[in-house]
Design a protein around this motif. Structure first.
Motif, mmCIF file in Angstrom:
data_model
loop_
_atom_site.group_PDB
_atom_site.id
_atom_site.type_symbol
_atom_site.label_atom_id
_atom_site.label_comp_id
_atom_site.label_asym_id
_atom_site.label_seq_id
_atom_site.Cartn_x
_atom_site.Cartn_y
_atom_site.Cartn_z
ATOM 1 N N ARG A 178 1.168 4.125 -2.863
ATOM 2 C CA ARG A 178 0.886 5.507 -2.481
ATOM 3 C C ARG A 178 2.037 6.408 -2.931
ATOM 4 O O ARG A 178 1.809 7.512 -3.445
ATOM 5 C CB ARG A 178 0.684 5.565 -0.966
ATOM 6 N N ARG A 222 -8.728 -3.815 -0.438
ATOM 7 C CA ARG A 222 -8.239 -2.437 -0.558
ATOM 8 C C ARG A 222 -8.292 -2.076 -2.035
ATOM 9 O O ARG A 222 -7.872 -2.879 -2.882
ATOM 10 C CB ARG A 222 -6.791 -2.310 -0.085
ATOM 11 N N HIS A 245 -9.908 1.026 2.196
ATOM 12 C CA HIS A 245 -10.646 -0.184 2.550
ATOM 13 C C HIS A 245 -12.043 -0.130 1.925
ATOM 14 O O HIS A 245 -12.713 0.890 1.978
ATOM 15 C CB HIS A 245 -10.747 -0.217 4.073
ATOM 16 N N ILE A 300 -5.980 5.091 -1.469
ATOM 17 C CA ILE A 300 -5.899 3.637 -1.389
ATOM 18 C C ILE A 300 -6.659 3.303 -0.126
ATOM 19 O O ILE A 300 -6.248 3.695 0.969
ATOM 20 C CB ILE A 300 -4.452 3.147 -1.269
ATOM 21 N N GLU A 322 0.833 -1.192 0.000
ATOM 22 C CA GLU A 322 0.000 0.000 0.000
ATOM 23 C C GLU A 322 0.874 1.251 0.000
ATOM 24 O O GLU A 322 0.613 2.217 -0.720
ATOM 25 C CB GLU A 322 -0.882 -0.050 1.255
#
Lengths: 570, 499
Positions: free
Chosen positions: A384, A483, A467, A465, A380
């Motif tokens: 990002r 995600r 849930h 990004i 993640e």
């Protein structure tokens, strides 16, 4: 956390420390874990504390703890009790849902206004905490002289009252703060207190009721009768508690008896006659638990002498006998007002508090372990970083959303095959219509951010990004969680190409193959929408947002967007 | 000699005998005054011109001054109105003010100057105009009129007008330029304009033309158009910082479901089922069927702990325990559900001490929404598993963690949690304000938590809201500005990055 109001003058009188200043008391109370929160209109300290030491819900209980802290009291103390004169008869008709009763007779009380206030406060606070708002245990306190005991039998000299159950309209009485003869059912409808607690009994076939020879005088757990109301003139009291658990109401009773005994009253036992046998109350039995010297030293991380440990126990209002042997073990006696000691470790905590936790020297634990980020969190983070490099502002939105925002405003139908169309994981009893479910996709959140920032400079290139979740009964948690990577480009000349160019750059960063076969999606313009296919698997959508979605969000410029599953970049 | 074109023009327009001002030169060379100024300074530095500076004062009417120049001074208007209204006799003030059509602050201005200038007397709410006064001879009025025509005015009256805020005085520097002898010589020898270019082009570089050109000068101090890149969300940056510190301290990150059975969220934690925090008011229950797959032995152990306690001397809660409630699914109210899953051995296999684990993940609580509380927030959760841990180890670990955020002087206030004993609320000293602030909740997991999970050693744990750390350390006062769809993009764009 519970808050108790305590008059500092009462504290001076009950501790015998007439010369303590308010400030000194505040410091001493803080050391006990009672935090000063302010003063009431009539000058009482408002003290907040953890909900373990419920025996401190009155000025008498707080004063007792202070006396131990000051060393004025040591070890376990149990009030003497006189032999029973009164019997509580538990009738067959008692509602099955609330079968237990306990109580005591208290003689020779000297109730001035402060003492009466404290008693009422203690009753209310015990209801709110241990009593679980009276559902688990409810207390009634009566002026004994207003009661006329039934004669139990021709041979017995004692008095009795009867705990029973009656039809909702089975009898009448005058409740506290009322002038009318009402049935219990009418009390639940017409009396303010009745309405407040109606839910506790309204499902019962029979309502709990307590009688003396004169008649119905208490309707637990709702309200007492006016006849037996306690005032500053009352000298002898009858305390009764009913509830769903015997241990709980016995301990609540003990806390009240200890508070009244601290003001010089005499406690008199009562007999409770259940069908299964007769028991004597209040239950002042002193329980014991065992804890090893070793365990105490390990938890506190210091070495202690045996005498020192016994002294610390006594200063906590406990008694301890050391049983020497291969391993030294203390048999610790626990007074009957303590409701928080479930395990010997709770006694170690008492020793620690008496020792002074803040006197312990911190040390960094000498154990080696290897630290690392979770794989998912690393991925993640890497994505990002790429998005930010492509110029996107990284956003953080709520996981909860409303159905209107998640589906309707994006023109997506619930349960459709499209990205975002999954069944909602809905909140059973939502508190706000803005948050009724977990979002199934991220684009609705980003579009809302655009909607709320139309006064800010463009271009607005936003990414998140985040849930997402939808209901899936095949999952063990019944919710499929994932995600998603989502981005919007809001600019006067935004096109499909802008979104795809950035999506392609992202895919290059992660060395995955991107294909964009034409597809349709109700949130996007037909003919300008493609499926995001990464390494051969369809994982999302890219395109130009449909004008009706744009206009519905009060935007006045085109928006290109994409969203896909983060795990495809792994 | 080759000079930039602007300097050549100035040199040609300047004279060795007569001073020329910048304004005159600008007009003569058809260039902007700032361009001429720049050229003049460069020429002076070359010794080709000399510059003399004098200051000149100019006076400008304020908006109020312009108004009075047109409509007359308020006191004069008041005097005339008073004369008209009373034929020279005293008149009630209200009546005069009405007739004068003066409004707002002008009334006070008129009244104070009326008396000062001897236009009459004010007594008991009445105005008595002095019939002999001569408003046409009012010096201030005359000065205003003169200034409006661009004429100069005598110093005392000007001071008076300035004190009434009717005029402002400006000073400006007048630069006058003359050619020096060197300048004259240079001109006589011939000065050519160098070719100047705006942009350096690829063609110039390849052809070598760049060697013969002068680059036009930029105003390098002027603002450039705003450039904007993206950046990581401030809360993510804070989370990253926390993760860096914790991984550095040997903690490994946990991961797990946001929606979970109450069993993992609360029952494993030895939270009694009738605990107030487990009522529907605080909990986000989901409208889905209950969880089927929970290891049966674990359920039995946990139920037994709740009903009967753990160990020979252990007591349970005197509350009913329902398996149905345990299996019901809700959004997690804390990430301790992850700790329970890991400690149980059902997430990453049986764990042998020592272990350190953490997570910085979202939790859901039905709190009142206000500047410091959201329904969703990030919880920092960490725990250490080892043989024979003490309260001192717990204190040492937290002192280390918080020191990385500048928080020192950690105090441990004994506290109560259903799942830890001993328990402590953590307080620390804020690095900037020096205040003692609450910074977390901690303790040693109870045996009623650990034994049912099959853990035989000690585990200490702590928790803290990430948002709280952000607000304490970086001075945000309303978390809604950065987290959620009501966020302010400008604030996010302008927020300083964490170092």
């Amino acid at each position: 956390m519970p808050v108790v109001d305590v008059q500092p003058d009462e504290l001076r009188r009950l501790t015998g420390h007439e010369d303590k200043s308010d400030e000194e008391f505040k410091d001493d109370l803080f050391a006990l874990g009672l935090e000063f929160e302010g003063v009431t209109d009539d000058g009482a300290f408002q003290l907040e504390f953890g909900p373990d030491r419920l025996d401190r819900l009155s000025v008498e209980g707080v004063a007792r703890s202070l006396r131990y802290q000051y060393g004025d009291a040591r070890g376990v103390s149990v009030p003497n009790t006189n032999d029973p004169d009164w019997t509580f008869v538990v009738d067959d008709d008692v509602p099955d849902e609330r079968p237990y009763v306990t109580g005591a007779v208290v003689r020779g009380v000297d109730l001035d206004d402060a003492a009466l206030d404290s008693l009422i406060q203690l009753q209310e606070k015990l209801h709110a905490t241990m009593g679980r708002k009276r559902a688990k245990g409810a207390i009634g306190i009566h002026d004994l002289t207003m009661l006329k005991g039934d004669v139990l039998s021709e041979n017995a000299s004692g008095n009795s009252i009867t705990y029973t159950g009656i039809e909702p309209d089975g009898d009448t009485f005058v409740a506290l703060d009322s002038n009318d003869e009402l049935t219990p059912a009418e009390v639940l409808e017409q009396h303010a207190t009745g309405r407040k607690y109606a839910d506790l009994v309204s499902e019962y076939d029979r309502y709990p009721a307590i009688y003396d020879e004169i008649g119905l005088f208490s309707f637990p757990p709702v309200i007492n009768g006016r006849r037996t109301e306690v005032s500053t003139d009352s000298r002898d009291l009858l305390v009764e508690l009913t509830g769903t658990d015997q241990w709980t109401i016995d301990r609540m009773c003990n806390i009240i008896c200890y508070a009244l005994a601290a003001r010089g009253a005499t406690i008199e036992d009562v007999e409770v006659q259940y069908e299964t046998g007769t028991v004597t109350k209040p239950d002042f039995e002193v329980e014991t638990k065992h804890v090893s010297h070793d365990r105490i030293e390990t938890v506190l991380g210091v070495e202690l002498e045996l005498d020192e440990v016994i002294d610390l126990f006594e200063r906590s209002g406990l008694d301890a006998n050391a049983e020497l042997g291969e391993e030294t073990v203390y048999e610790v006696s626990i007074p009957p007002y303590r409701v928080d000691v479930l395990h010997p470790l709770d006694l170690v905590d008492d020793v620690g508090r008496a020792y002074g936790f803040n006197d312990l020297e911190p040390r960094y634990p000498d154990v080696g372990t290897v630290g690392q980020r979770h794989e998912r969190s690393r991925l993640e983070d890497a994505v990002r970083t790429s998005l930010v490099g492509l110029g996107f502002e990284d956003l953080l939105n709520f996981h909860m959303i409303s159905e209107g925002e998640n589906y309707e405003r994006m023109d997506v139908e619930v349960g459709s095959e499209y990205l975002g169309g999954g069944e909602p994981a809905s909140i059973t009893e939502p508190y706000s219509e803005d948050y009724t479910m977990l979002r199934t996709w991220v684009l609705p959140s980003l579009t809302m951010v655009l909607e709320n920032n139309t006064h800010r400079a463009y271009p607005q290139d936003l990414a998140e990004i985040g849930h997402v979740a939808h209901r899936d009964d095949d999952e063990n948690t019944r919710v499929a969680e994932a995600r998603h990577v989502a981005a919007v480009l809001a600019r006067h000349d935004a096109t499909y190409e802008d979104a795809k160019a950035r999506l392609a750059a992202l895919c290059r960063d992660f060395d995955v193959e991107l294909e964009t076969p034409a597809t349709d999606h109700p949130s996007f313009i037909d003919g300008r929408t493609a499926a995001v296919v990464i390494d051969g698997e369809e994982v999302g959508v890219v395109g130009e947002l449909h004008p009706k979605v744009i206009v519905d969000h009060d935007l006045e410029l085109p928006v290109a967007a994409f969203e896909f599953d983060l795990s495809s970049l792994a | 000699m080759r000079l930039p074109e602007s300097q050549v023009a100035v040199l040609n327009a300047a004279s060795a005998t007569d001073e020329r001002t910048i304004a005159q030169l600008a007009e003569a060379t058809d260039q902007k005054p700032e361009t001429v100024t720049g050229a003049v300074f460069d020429l002076r530095d070359e010794g080709l011109v000399s510059v003399t500076e004098t200051t000149e004062e100019s006076v400008e009417l304020t908006d109020e001054g312009v108004e009075y120049a047109g409509e007359g001074l308020p006191e004069v208007r008041l005097y005339r109105a008073a004369l008209d209204a009373g034929d020279g006799d005293a008149v009630p003030m209200g009546q005069v003010i009405g007739a004068s059509s003066l409004g707002g602050p002008q009334v006070d201005i008129a009244l104070s100057n009326f008396a000062r200038k001897g236009y009459g007397h004010i007594d008991s709410g009445e105005l008595a105009p002095d019939a002999d006064a001569d408003p046409d001879a009012d010096e201030e009025a005359a000065a205003l009129a003169a200034l409006e025509l661009g004429e100069s005015v005598d110093g005392d009256v000007l001071d008076q007008l300035e004190s009434r805020n009717l005029v402002v005085r400006h000073e400006r520097t007048i630069r006058a330029v003359t050619l020096t002898d060197e300048g004259v010589t240079a001109l006589m020898e011939g000065v050519e304009a160098a070719e100047t270019v705006d942009r350096l082009t690829p063609e110039m570089l390849t052809s070598g033309e760049w060697e013969d050109v002068e680059f036009t000068e930029y105003n390098v101090e002027a603002d450039a158009p705003e450039a904007r890149g993206g950046k990581k969300h401030i809360l993510r940056q804070t989370a990253d910082r926390v993760k860096d510190v914790l991984t550095g301290m040997g903690f490994a990150e946990m991961e797990g479901p946001h929606a979970d059975a109450d069993f993992w969220i609360n029952d494993c934690l030895f939270m009694p089922q009738d605990h107030p925090a487990r009522t529907h008011w605080d909990r986000f229950a989901l409208d889905v069927p209950p969880m089927e797959d929970i290891p049966e032995d674990l359920i039995d152990n946990v139920r037994d702990a709740h009903l009967n306690g753990v160990g020979e001397d252990g007591d349970g809660y005197h509350s009913p325990w329902s398996e149905d409630f345990a299996r019901a699914i809700a959004l997690r109210g804390h990430t301790t559900s992850l700790s329970m899953r890991y400690l149980s051995g059902h997430e990453v296999g049986e764990l042998e001490p020592p272990q350190r684990y953490f997570s910085v993940e979202k939790v859901y609580r039905n709190d009142t929404l206000d500047p410091t509380h959201l329904l969703e927030f990030y919880q920092i959760e960490g725990w250490v598993m080892a043989e024979d841990l003490s309260v001192r180890d717990l204190m040492g670990t937290f002192e280390e963690f918080y020191s990385h955020f500048g928080i020192t002087d950690i105090q441990f206030k004994p506290h109560y949690n259903p799942y830890t004993e001993p328990s402590f609320e953590l307080f620390g000293r804020h690095p900037e304000t020096g205040e003692l602030i609450e910074i977390g909740n901690s303790g040693m997991f109870r045996e009623e938590v650990l034994r049912p999970l099959g853990v035989e050693c000690d585990v200490m744990a702590w928790g803290l809201a990430l948002e709280r750390l952000l607000m304490l350390m970086y001075g945000f006062d309303d978390i809604r500005d950065v987290h959620g769809t009501m966020c302010d993009l400008d604030l996010l764009r302008e927020t300083e990055v964490l170092k």
